[in-house]
Design a protein around this motif. Sequence first.
Motif, short mmCIF file in Angstrom:
data_model
loop_
_atom_site.label_atom_id
_atom_site.label_comp_id
_atom_site.label_asym_id
_atom_site.label_seq_id
_atom_site.Cartn_x
_atom_site.Cartn_y
_atom_site.Cartn_z
N GLU A 157 0.83 -1.21 0.00
CA GLU A 157 0.00 0.00 0.00
C GLU A 157 0.86 1.26 0.00
N GLU A 158 1.93 1.22 0.79
CA GLU A 158 2.83 2.37 0.82
C GLU A 158 3.48 2.57 -0.55
N ASP A 159 3.85 1.48 -1.18
CA ASP A 159 4.42 1.57 -2.52
C ASP A 159 3.45 2.27 -3.47
N LEU A 160 2.21 1.84 -3.41
CA LEU A 160 1.21 2.41 -4.31
C LEU A 160 0.99 3.89 -4.03
N LYS A 161 1.03 4.24 -2.76
CA LYS A 161 0.87 5.65 -2.39
C LYS A 161 2.01 6.48 -2.97
N LEU A 162 3.21 5.95 -2.81
CA LEU A 162 4.38 6.68 -3.30
C LEU A 162 4.34 6.81 -4.82
N ILE A 163 4.02 5.71 -5.48
CA ILE A 163 3.94 5.74 -6.95
C ILE A 163 2.90 6.75 -7.40
N SER A 164 1.75 6.72 -6.76
CA SER A 164 0.68 7.61 -7.18
C SER A 164 1.07 9.06 -6.95
N TYR A 165 1.76 9.32 -5.84
CA TYR A 165 2.16 10.70 -5.57
C TYR A 165 3.18 11.17 -6.60
N ILE A 166 4.16 10.32 -6.90
CA ILE A 166 5.20 10.74 -7.85
C ILE A 166 4.63 10.87 -9.25
N LYS A 167 3.68 9.99 -9.59
CA LYS A 167 3.05 10.13 -10.89
C LYS A 167 2.30 11.45 -11.01
N ALA A 168 1.73 11.87 -9.89
CA ALA A 168 0.95 13.10 -9.91
C ALA A 168 1.83 14.34 -9.83
N HIS A 169 2.92 14.26 -9.05
CA HIS A 169 3.71 15.46 -8.77
C HIS A 169 5.14 15.39 -9.28
N GLY A 170 5.57 14.25 -9.71
CA GLY A 170 6.93 14.12 -10.19
C GLY A 170 7.91 13.89 -9.06
N GLU A 171 9.18 13.61 -9.43
CA GLU A 171 10.22 13.38 -8.43
C GLU A 171 10.67 14.70 -7.84
N GLY A 172 11.43 14.62 -6.75
CA GLY A 172 11.98 15.80 -6.13
C GLY A 172 11.20 16.22 -4.91
N CYS A 173 11.74 17.20 -4.16
CA CYS A 173 11.12 17.67 -2.92
C CYS A 173 10.80 16.49 -2.00
N TRP A 174 11.78 15.62 -1.82
CA TRP A 174 11.55 14.41 -1.04
C TRP A 174 11.19 14.73 0.39
N ARG A 175 11.83 15.76 0.92
CA ARG A 175 11.60 16.10 2.32
C ARG A 175 10.15 16.50 2.57
N SER A 176 9.60 17.19 1.61
CA SER A 176 8.23 17.65 1.81
C SER A 176 7.21 16.64 1.30
N LEU A 177 7.69 15.60 0.65
CA LEU A 177 6.76 14.62 0.08
C LEU A 177 5.85 13.99 1.13
N PRO A 178 6.42 13.47 2.23
CA PRO A 178 5.53 12.84 3.21
C PRO A 178 4.53 13.82 3.80
N LYS A 179 4.96 15.08 3.99
CA LYS A 179 4.05 16.09 4.51
C LYS A 179 2.90 16.30 3.54
N ALA A 180 3.28 16.35 2.25
CA ALA A 180 2.27 16.61 1.23
C ALA A 180 1.34 15.42 1.04
N ALA A 181 1.93 14.23 1.18
CA ALA A 181 1.15 13.03 0.89
C ALA A 181 0.60 12.35 2.13
N GLY A 182 1.11 12.74 3.31
CA GLY A 182 0.75 12.02 4.52
C GLY A 182 -0.42 12.63 5.26
N PRO A 183 -0.96 11.90 6.26
CA PRO A 183 -2.06 12.39 7.06
C PRO A 183 -1.60 13.46 8.03
N PRO A 184 -2.48 14.25 8.59
CA PRO A 184 -2.09 15.31 9.51
C PRO A 184 -1.45 14.74 10.75
N LEU A 185 -0.37 15.39 11.24
CA LEU A 185 0.38 14.85 12.36
C LEU A 185 -0.44 14.80 13.63
N GLU A 186 -1.35 15.74 13.77
CA GLU A 186 -2.11 15.75 15.01
C GLU A 186 -3.12 14.60 15.06
#
Length: 270
Positions: free
Chosen positions: A20-49
């Motif tokens: 599932e994590e693989d699919l999430k990562l693939i889908s995110y990169i397909k949508a937004h492209g490579e790069g900005c790795w540091r911000s990727l989880p923030k952009a793709a992940g659930p809210p920290l709170e």
Amino acid sequence: MGRSPCCEKAHTNKGAWTKEEDLKLISYIKAHGEGCWRSLPKAAGPPLEHPNLCCHPAIAYGSVLVCTGLLRCGKSCRLRWINYLRPDLKRGNFTEEEDELIIKLHGLLGNKWSLIAGRLPGRTDNEIKNYWNTHIKRKLLSRGIDPQTHGPINGGATAAFAAPHPSETAAPKASATDSCDETNSSGGSQDDDRDGYLDLNLALSISLPHRSPKRSQPSEPLTSAATSSSPQAICLCCHLGFQSSEACSCHTTQNPHVLRVIRRLEEAQH
DNA sequence: AAGCGCACCAACCGCACAATG
DNA sequence: CCATTGTGCGGTTGGTGCGCT
């Protein structure tokens, strides 16, 4: 230096990646492209709170709906993508030709796995590094060759095909001009490793990466060619003054998105 | 069948360096 | 010019599978 950690360790998963994590990562990169790795989880992940609360849109993969939330360190995402998920990866066993190429390149470049990987399409530096440590090292030892020096194990002074150090050689056996595009002049003897690197094309081809526009700086020609999406390609043979030599074959390059780099043999040894 | 050791490989860690403000 | 940030790289570790005893 007190630099901040690359990620919020308390809110990131570690260890093996799930499908599932693989699919999430693939889908995110397909949508937004490579790069900005540091911000990727923030952009793709659930809210920290609310780490358990998924508020992200689901993406359909066949009959499976996948949430786009991703609790992974950016570095981990990058590694997973580069080493495993990239669509252009070759996977599978190394061929005998790849083996020999890796050995030759290692003799010239040392543990520069990323450079070696650049000469093996579809292979990653991590994959080559692992393969070297598990297979090729043993292979060389069985041949009586020291994997580090590429010389005889019994302490002989002659390296099998490692490029001589600049300070030790007045006239290198093969110049950049000789080594590049040289495929038939050495006689092709695989047994003679010293001659083996003469047929090695060290023209490094660098494909234009899919980078976010953030890091692209059009003001610098070399940098912009390497990082922007401009179709313009720069021949580094010409840039470095090799344009009149045999080493420069940019006129034969089919792919307009390719930079060509000549690494002189005497510079290859670090 | 169970235990053990080894090999393999995915992933992590820390550092270096370039880019950026 | 300096501090900070982001990315890439190489070394290392740990989990897993497989073969041997």
